[in-house]
Design a protein around this motif. Structure first.
Motif, mmCIF file in Angstrom:
data_model
loop_
_atom_site.group_PDB
_atom_site.id
_atom_site.type_symbol
_atom_site.label_atom_id
_atom_site.label_comp_id
_atom_site.label_asym_id
_atom_site.label_seq_id
_atom_site.Cartn_x
_atom_site.Cartn_y
_atom_site.Cartn_z
ATOM 1 N N LEU A 1 0.820 -1.212 0.000
ATOM 2 C CA LEU A 1 0.000 0.000 0.000
ATOM 3 C C LEU A 1 0.856 1.265 0.000
ATOM 4 O O LEU A 1 0.541 2.249 -0.652
ATOM 5 N N ALA A 2 1.954 1.170 0.764
ATOM 6 C CA ALA A 2 2.698 2.394 1.057
ATOM 7 C C ALA A 2 3.182 3.073 -0.222
ATOM 8 O O ALA A 2 3.133 4.290 -0.357
ATOM 9 N N ARG A 3 3.655 2.277 -1.173
ATOM 10 C CA ARG A 3 4.217 2.905 -2.367
ATOM 11 C C ARG A 3 3.154 3.657 -3.147
ATOM 12 O O ARG A 3 3.350 4.797 -3.582
ATOM 13 N N SER A 4 2.018 3.004 -3.312
ATOM 14 C CA SER A 4 0.956 3.679 -4.040
ATOM 15 C C SER A 4 0.507 4.916 -3.282
ATOM 16 O O SER A 4 0.268 5.975 -3.879
ATOM 17 N N LEU A 5 0.404 4.760 -1.962
ATOM 18 C CA LEU A 5 -0.045 5.898 -1.164
ATOM 19 C C LEU A 5 0.941 7.054 -1.309
ATOM 20 O O LEU A 5 0.562 8.223 -1.471
ATOM 21 N N PHE A 6 2.221 6.720 -1.298
ATOM 22 C CA PHE A 6 3.216 7.771 -1.426
ATOM 23 C C PHE A 6 3.037 8.512 -2.740
ATOM 24 O O PHE A 6 3.023 9.733 -2.790
ATOM 25 N N GLU A 7 2.910 7.741 -3.809
ATOM 26 C CA GLU A 7 2.791 8.402 -5.116
ATOM 27 C C GLU A 7 1.538 9.250 -5.168
ATOM 28 O O GLU A 7 1.516 10.316 -5.765
ATOM 29 N N HIS A 8 0.487 8.735 -4.517
ATOM 30 C CA HIS A 8 -0.740 9.508 -4.497
ATOM 31 C C HIS A 8 -0.514 10.838 -3.778
ATOM 32 O O HIS A 8 -0.899 11.901 -4.262
ATOM 33 N N LEU A 9 0.135 10.749 -2.634
ATOM 34 C CA LEU A 9 0.378 11.978 -1.870
ATOM 35 C C LEU A 9 1.269 12.934 -2.657
ATOM 36 O O LEU A 9 1.059 14.136 -2.691
ATOM 37 N N ALA B 1 8.716 4.623 6.106
ATOM 38 C CA ALA B 1 8.908 3.390 5.350
ATOM 39 C C ALA B 1 10.377 3.047 5.269
ATOM 40 O O ALA B 1 10.773 1.883 5.347
ATOM 41 N N ASN B 2 11.192 4.083 5.129
ATOM 42 C CA ASN B 2 12.625 3.851 5.013
ATOM 43 C C ASN B 2 13.186 3.302 6.323
ATOM 44 O O ASN B 2 14.039 2.414 6.321
ATOM 45 N N GLU B 3 12.681 3.852 7.417
ATOM 46 C CA GLU B 3 13.116 3.320 8.710
ATOM 47 C C GLU B 3 12.767 1.846 8.806
ATOM 48 O O GLU B 3 13.579 1.024 9.223
ATOM 49 N N TYR B 4 11.566 1.558 8.355
ATOM 50 C CA TYR B 4 11.110 0.182 8.426
ATOM 51 C C TYR B 4 11.997 -0.706 7.557
ATOM 52 O O TYR B 4 12.327 -1.823 7.936
ATOM 53 N N ALA B 5 12.401 -0.189 6.401
ATOM 54 C CA ALA B 5 13.236 -0.984 5.504
ATOM 55 C C ALA B 5 14.709 -0.871 5.865
ATOM 56 O O ALA B 5 15.556 -1.492 5.217
ATOM 57 N N GLN B 6 15.029 -0.068 6.856
ATOM 58 C CA GLN B 6 16.399 0.088 7.354
ATOM 59 C C GLN B 6 17.389 0.482 6.259
ATOM 60 O O GLN B 6 18.419 -0.167 6.075
#
Lengths: 508, 524
Positions: free
Chosen positions: A184-192, A209-214
């Motif tokens: 979801l996050a990627r689509s949401l980001f692009e939407h924002l 998200a980046n923190e989550y992906a370290q």
């Protein structure tokens, strides 16, 4: 249940077929039925985003505000290392074509083969003062701010699409939660980023998200960089792009990075980064094209054309490369070769009025007289905007001048002025023609108009100065010639008159 | 008076400390004029900003300050302000110097009548000032009242024998009146007094060139170039002579020098193009001429040369179009009409070709080349032999006249006679060689005689019209022919190009308008 599944599949198909508006309608209905349908929500979000998606690598309008920023690395750079300084200006460069042979844009660069962002309006690199002074014509030299109309439109687009408020209430999003769901996050980001145009929230999401992906996910690093870029924080942006490249080299990232360096006014560094990219992606036309553009900006035409040729080897339908090479040949007195390239464009289906007009010009200079009129007629038929019509009539007038058909030339220039009242070139030529017919007063008035409309052209100044010189008003002549020399330092005829005037003034 | 004087030690050249020094006795002349030397030095060194600053901080001004300030204004191109200041100093102190400066400022502003009055005023104070006479002459010259101008220049020369400027100006006036001999005499006189003046020698050379005294012209240009190796008009003219001798390579190397200094000069490009043409490098020639045309679309000779080259390349339609443009620029240019006749006859438009020839002959009935081409054209179209005969008679008459007039055998192209002979009309006058025709004219009987290929040169005076008429290259469709004799004249000598009038002032308005063609760009 089945019907719902079916409509979902249909929906996805609609999305794939790029019928976004219908897709949005259907998903809205679905969401009205079951508000927690994540698939429909995602689809709707993506459909809305796709409608407004722009290629960020092509976006960069430098505004007037950028003239005031201090991001440029050097305030007084070495010649050939900067796009900003007048040192990168053809007058001092060896490689640049002489302004007498190839016309200039408002910002003092040789005209390019293709109109794209940042060729007309940018970097021209003079002082703020100069930029502010640039004439206010209908097509002004530089947008006043970076927040161009496009961004504003993007911002309001979210409101327009749904009458009862935006689709996603940005303020109420639980960003950390969404950040953990990669799908979801990627689509949401692009939407924002693209649709809601809320860069700050988008950035927060990306950081979560980046923190989550370290720091292991290149995509999020690039997105953070993009956000910083949009916020004009170039050094932070650069850092993230570089981090991302370490994780995973991508073509886009190199392009973004080059853009940053251009904004920091370090074109050579940008070129070296792009070359680095080329080592990894050796057959990527976009990278080569970017290098070609930078060389063009530095007025290094030979290099630029070399790179455009490389682009054509990789992608032989690249419109920009074809157009630029064609223009270069045209201004190097090889209209026949240029004609071939333009014909290629026409074969590819690019039937704009500009291409047809250029073909007519090439035909004229290659003496294929039978084609000229047909091409001009076709160009006039295809032209949609008044500016285009003005250009076409101007060029027809130019043809008339070369065949010394003065009456026709005057009519054409007048027509050009009807369509575009700010056409400085037409004023200049009209002035000259009038002077030729010894209507000196009228001619000079035209030349003065041209001067005020286009302070970037030396011709009206020179012509005015020369006319005044012949008439004997040496003071006005001196002023005009001085302006002409300011614009084009090596113009030998201006220099000659200037020297003579100087000598006369110095004699006791 | 404001020659830089560097003898003053630098330590006292710092005005900052002293300039503010106000004296105790403000009206004491010695204090008022105290810093005149400093102004003088600063003016001599060209420190105009400092002068302005200095004068601004002075508590009171003196006449010299006003004078220097006016000079500075004029140097920086603000003549109207300079005029005000000079007028102020005249009111304060009507000396000769001040009046002359007022007059000069008026002249610079283009108000010649008023300037003349002012100079006449100055004449009441002196009778032997060369400058006043010279400038009066210049003013009259600008007003195109040449008699007055001549008078004043002569007076100026009486006062001072050595002034190069007066000789040049007088010579120009005479040239404008069309009195070449007198002009030449004046230039010669000037050159005797100023043996190191490149300008004078260039003028003499140009005059000699016009009369086809090429050796003398070349010597003069050589002298001019010894004293000033970069004098562009002299180089141009010298190149012209070299080109005339058919030495295209040397000329090209010289043109390279000029190109470095004047890359946008249409004349240079035109001449370079013709050099390439005589070297048979046609693509280069066309492209150079095209560039010349691009830079100066209203230059007649560029168009004419373009047409010539295209005719040679068998691109007759293009040639015809270029000629049309040329004719539009100057409707009285006989050679253009003649060439248009050739182009049209090659395009099989014999009616109009006939008309073009007729008009050309009407404008200039004594051009042997036009006559020859006309004769060939008549022969090709099968006009009655009597008419051809009369044309050719006239040709031979004109040719003989031309040959008699030409001092140098190179000037007139003997190959024209060959062509005429081939046409069946050998030169009659001396001894009508009635029976030469047996040398079978190179045309096989059945075919019409090949059209001639005129190569006219075009210098702007008929005098050096040494056309090398290349005899017929392959007739349009004749299979057989051979190049019986066409080769010979390869050296189409001297396609002279517009004699690059080196005085740029008189050059027609070739400005740069056109460069603004903008290719349109296409938006993606």
């Amino acid at each position: 249940m089945r019907s719902s599944n079916g409509s979902k599949l249909m929906n996805i198909s609609l999305f794939r077929r790029r019928q976004y508006e219908t897709c949005v309608e259907v998903t809205t209905r679905l969401l009205a039925k079951s508000p927690n349908d994540q698939v429909a929500w995602l689809l709707k979000m993506r459909a809305l985003t796709e409608q407004l998606y722009v290629d960020e690598t092509e976006v960069a309008d430098d505004g007037l505000a950028e003239m005031l920023d201090e991001n440029a690395f050097h305030q007084a750079p070495m010649p050939g290392t900067s796009m900003r300084q007048p040192t990168a200006n053809p007058n001092s460069g060896i490689n640049g074509p002489s302004p007498a042979m190839r016309p200039m844009t408002m910002t003092g660069r040789p005209i390019t083969g293709m109109l794209r962002l940042n060729t007309q309006s940018t970097q021209g690199g003079k002082s703020v003062e100069h930029v502010l002074k640039t004439a206010r014509t209908a097509a002004t030299a530089r947008p006043v701010t970076t927040a161009t109309g496009r961004f504003v439109r993007l911002g309001t687009a979210s409101m327009l699409s749904t009458p009862d408020g935006p689709f996603i209430q940005v303020g109420r999003l639980n960003l950390p939660k969404y950040a953990q769901n990669q799908a979801l996050a990627r689509s949401l980001f692009e939407h924002l980023f693209h649709h809601a145009n809320d860069v700050r929230t988008a950035q927060q999401l990306a950081i979560h998200a980046n923190e989550y992906a370290q720091n292991k996910d290149w995509w999020w690093l690039v997105q953070i960089g993009k956000c910083y870029h949009r916020l004009d924080m170039f050094r932070d942006s650069e850092k993230h792009y570089i981090l991302s490249l370490e994780v995973q080299p991508m073509v886009d990232t190199y392009l973004y990075l080059a853009k940053i360096y251009l904004r920091l006014d370090q074109p050579l560094l940008a070129i070296s980064k792009l070359r680095e990219g080329l080592e990894k992606f050796s057959h990527e036309p976009c990278l080569v094209q970017a290098i070609a553009r930078i060389h063009e900006g530095l007025n290094d035409m030979t290099q630029s054309i070399d790179y455009y040729r490389q682009v054509l080897k990789l992608d032989n339908t690249n419109i920009e490369a074809i157009a630029c090479i064609a223009a270069n040949h045209f201004y190097n007195d090889q209209p026949e070769i240029s004609l071939k390239f333009y014909r290629r464009l026409l074969q590819m289906g690019v039937t704009t009025s500009a291409v047809l007009c250029n073909i007519a010009l090439c035909c004229f200079h290659a003496q294929q007289y039978d084609m000229i009129v047909a091409c001009f007629l076709k160009a006039l038929a295809v032209a949609t905007v008044d500016e285009d019509r003005a250009e076409i009539w101007y060029n027809i007038g130019e043809m008339a001048l070369y065949t010394s058909d003065i009456q026709l030339a005057i009519q054409c220039f007048r027509l050009a002025l009807v369509y575009n009242n700010d056409h400085a070139e037409a004023y200049n030529n009209l002035g000259l023609v009038e002077i030729q017919r010894s209507n000196h007063e009228i001619g000079r008035a035209y030349l003065q108009t041209a001067q005020s409309l286009a302070p970037h052209m030396f011709e009206p100044y020179y012509n005015y100065g020369k006319s005044m010189y012949q008439q004997g008003d040496l003071q006005s002549s001196f002023r005009a010639i001085k302006s002409s020399l300011d614009i084009y330092k090596k113009h030998s005829d201006s220099r000659h008159i200037y020297d003579e005037l100087k000598q006369m003034f110095a004699e006791l | 008076m404001e020659t830089p004087t560097n003898a003053v030690p630098p330590s006292i050249l710092k005005p900052s400390a002293r300039s503010i020094a106000t004296s105790k006795w403000p009206n004491d002349p010695s204090t008022i004029d105290k810093y005149n030397w400093l102004l003088h030095v600063m003016y001599g060194r060209g420190e105009y900003d400092r002068i302005q600053q200095f004068i601004r901080v002075q508590p009171q001004t003196n006449p010299y300050m006003t004078y220097v300030q006016a000079l500075v204004n004029r140097q920086e191109g603000r003549i109207a302000e300079a005029l005000d200041l000079f007028q102020k100093s005249v009111v304060e102190n009507p000396t000769l110097v001040n009046i002359k400066q007022v007059a000069k400022s008026l002249a610079l502003l283009g108000r010649y009548r008023v300037a003349i009055d002012a100079y006449k005023e100055a004449l009441t104070r002196t009778t032997n000032d060369w400058e006043v006479f010279h400038n009066l002459g210049l003013c009259y010259m600008q007003l195109r009242e040449f008699n007055e101008a001549k008078q004043y220049f002569l007076q100026a020369l009486q006062v001072s024998e050595i002034q190069e400027a007066s000789y040049i100006a007088l010579g120009k006036v005479l040239l404008l009146e069309g009195e070449r001999d007198e002009a030449e005499a004046i230039f010669e006189r000037g050159a005797r007094r100023n043996p190191e003046s490149p300008t004078l020698f260039t003028h003499i050379g140009l005059l000699a060139f016009e009369r086809a005294h090429y050796t003398k012209a070349f010597e003069c240009f050589g002298t001019a170039l010894t004293f000033c190796p970069t004098h562009i008009p002299a180089i141009m003219a010298a190149c012209q002579v070299i080109q005339k001798h058919g030495d295209a390579d040397v000329a090209l190397s010289k043109y390279r020098i000029i190109y470095g200094r004047k890359p946008e000069c249409a004349q240079v490009w035109n001449n370079i193009g013709m050099c390439f043409f005589s070297k048979k490098k046609f693509v280069a020639a066309v492209s150079c001429l095209k560039r010349a045309n691009y830079l100066a679309p209203f230059e007649l000779y560029v168009l004419y040369n373009l047409a010539l080259v295209h005719l040679y390349l068998q691109q007759n339609a293009s040639a015809a179009i270029f000629l049309q443009s040329a004719i539009r620029i100057n409707r009285k240019h006989a050679p253009s009409y003649a060439l248009l006749g050739v182009a049209l006859s090659k395009l099989n438009d014999s009616d109009n070709a006939e008309r073009a020839y007729a008009y050309s002959l009407k404008l200039d009935s004594a051009d042997p080349m036009t006559l020859l081409n006309y004769g060939i054209f008549q022969a090709n179209t099968g006009v009655s032999p009597a008419k051809i005969n009369s044309t050719m008679q006239q040709f031979h008459r004109c040719y003989a006249e031309r040959a008699a007039a030409a001092a140098n055998p190179r000037d007139i192209d003997a190959s024209m006679l060959d062509v005429a002979t081939k046409l069946g009309y050998p030169a009659p006058p001396p001894a009508p060689p009635s029976d030469l025709p047996t040398e079978k004219l190179s045309f096989p009987s059945g075919l019409p005689p090949p059209p001639a290929f005129p190569f006219s040169t075009n210098s702007n005076r008929p005098a050096d019209d040494s056309a090398s008429n290349v005899p017929p290259p392959p007739p349009p469709s004749a299979s057989s022919t051979l190049s019986p004799s066409d080769s010979t004249k390869d050296d189409d000598p001297t396609k002279q190009s517009p004699p690059d009038e080196p005085e740029v002032k008189t050059k027609i308005y070739d400005a740069n308008r056109h460069k603004l063609r903008r290719m349109k760009q296409e938006p993606t």
